[in-house]
Design a protein around this motif. Structure first.
Motif, PDB file in Angstrom:
ATOM      1  N   SER A  30      51.619  74.829-107.863  1.00 31.74           N
ATOM      2  CA  SER A  30      50.263  74.284-107.857  1.00 31.74           C
ATOM      3  C   SER A  30      50.162  72.883-108.459  1.00 31.74           C
ATOM      4  CB  SER A  30      49.315  75.231-108.591  1.00 31.74           C
ATOM      5  OG  SER A  30      49.703  75.358-109.950  1.00 31.74           O
ATOM      6  N   ALA A  53      47.828  67.759-105.452  1.00 28.45           N
ATOM      7  CA  ALA A  53      47.538  68.974-106.214  1.00 28.45           C
ATOM      8  C   ALA A  53      46.052  69.328-106.152  1.00 28.45           C
ATOM      9  CB  ALA A  53      47.974  68.798-107.666  1.00 28.45           C
ATOM     10  N   ARG A  71      47.253  73.797 -98.292  1.00 26.44           N
ATOM     11  CA  ARG A  71      48.103  74.486 -99.251  1.00 26.44           C
ATOM     12  C   ARG A  71      47.427  75.779 -99.689  1.00 26.44           C
ATOM     13  NH1 ARG A  71      49.249  70.539-103.804  1.00 26.44           N
ATOM     14  NH2 ARG A  71      50.042  72.371-104.878  1.00 26.44           N
ATOM     15  N   ASN A  73      47.745  77.959-102.910  1.00 22.15           N
ATOM     16  CA  ASN A  73      48.337  78.078-104.243  1.00 22.15           C
ATOM     17  C   ASN A  73      48.582  79.527-104.659  1.00 22.15           C
ATOM     18  OD1 ASN A  73      48.380  75.289-104.563  1.00 22.15           O
ATOM     19  ND2 ASN A  73      46.441  75.232-105.675  1.00 22.15           N
ATOM     20  N   ASP A  76      51.922  80.130-102.750  1.00 19.08           N
ATOM     21  CA  ASP A  76      52.956  79.095-102.907  1.00 19.08           C
ATOM     22  C   ASP A  76      53.494  78.637-101.553  1.00 19.08           C
ATOM     23  OD1 ASP A  76      54.585  80.163-106.033  1.00 19.08           O
ATOM     24  OD2 ASP A  76      52.570  79.465-105.574  1.00 19.08           O
TER      25      ASP A  76
END
Length: 122
Positions: A30, A53, A71, A73, A76
């Motif tokens: 993350s 991020a 993404r 988080n 992953d």
């Protein structure tokens, strides 16, 4: 030791869509920025997209509006959704962990996956 594993490549026709996935293990996912690059036979590795991020997205000009990086988080992983594919998108696609400096330079990434092949037929 961080490991990146790409998947989702394949053979598609022009105009089709594909979603690539990059599973990351062995690191703190993350906190990092993650990028996608591609490399066609006989050509240099080319920047495609990056996500920070905080979720800010950046794209290479030729894919802007067609590709979307995201993404997850919780899992992953980094995704690259590719729409309106053309034969010019044919390449091996790599995900990578950004380290420092310019986002569009492969030398500024410190971990790479093995790549997944995308082939777009006309």
């Amino acid at each position: 030791q961080v490991q990146l594993v790409e998947s989702g490549g394949g053979l598609v026709q022009a105009g089709d869509s594909l979603t690539l996935s990059c599973a990351v293990s062995g690191g703190t996912f993350s906190q990092y920025y993650w990028g996608w690059f591609r490399q066609a036979p006989g050509k240099e590795r080319e920047y495609v997209a990056l996500i920070t991020a905080d979720g800010y997205e950046n794209y290479e000009e030729h894919v802007k509006g067609r590709f979307t990086i995201s993404r997850d988080n919780a899992k992953d992983r980094v995704l690259l959704k590719m729409n309106s594919l053309t034969p010019g998108d044919t390449a091996t696609y790599y995900c990578a962990r950004f380290y420092h400096g310019r986002w569009d330079r492969a030398s500024n990434y410190d971990a790479w996956g093995q790549g997944t092949q995308v082939t777009v037929s006309s």
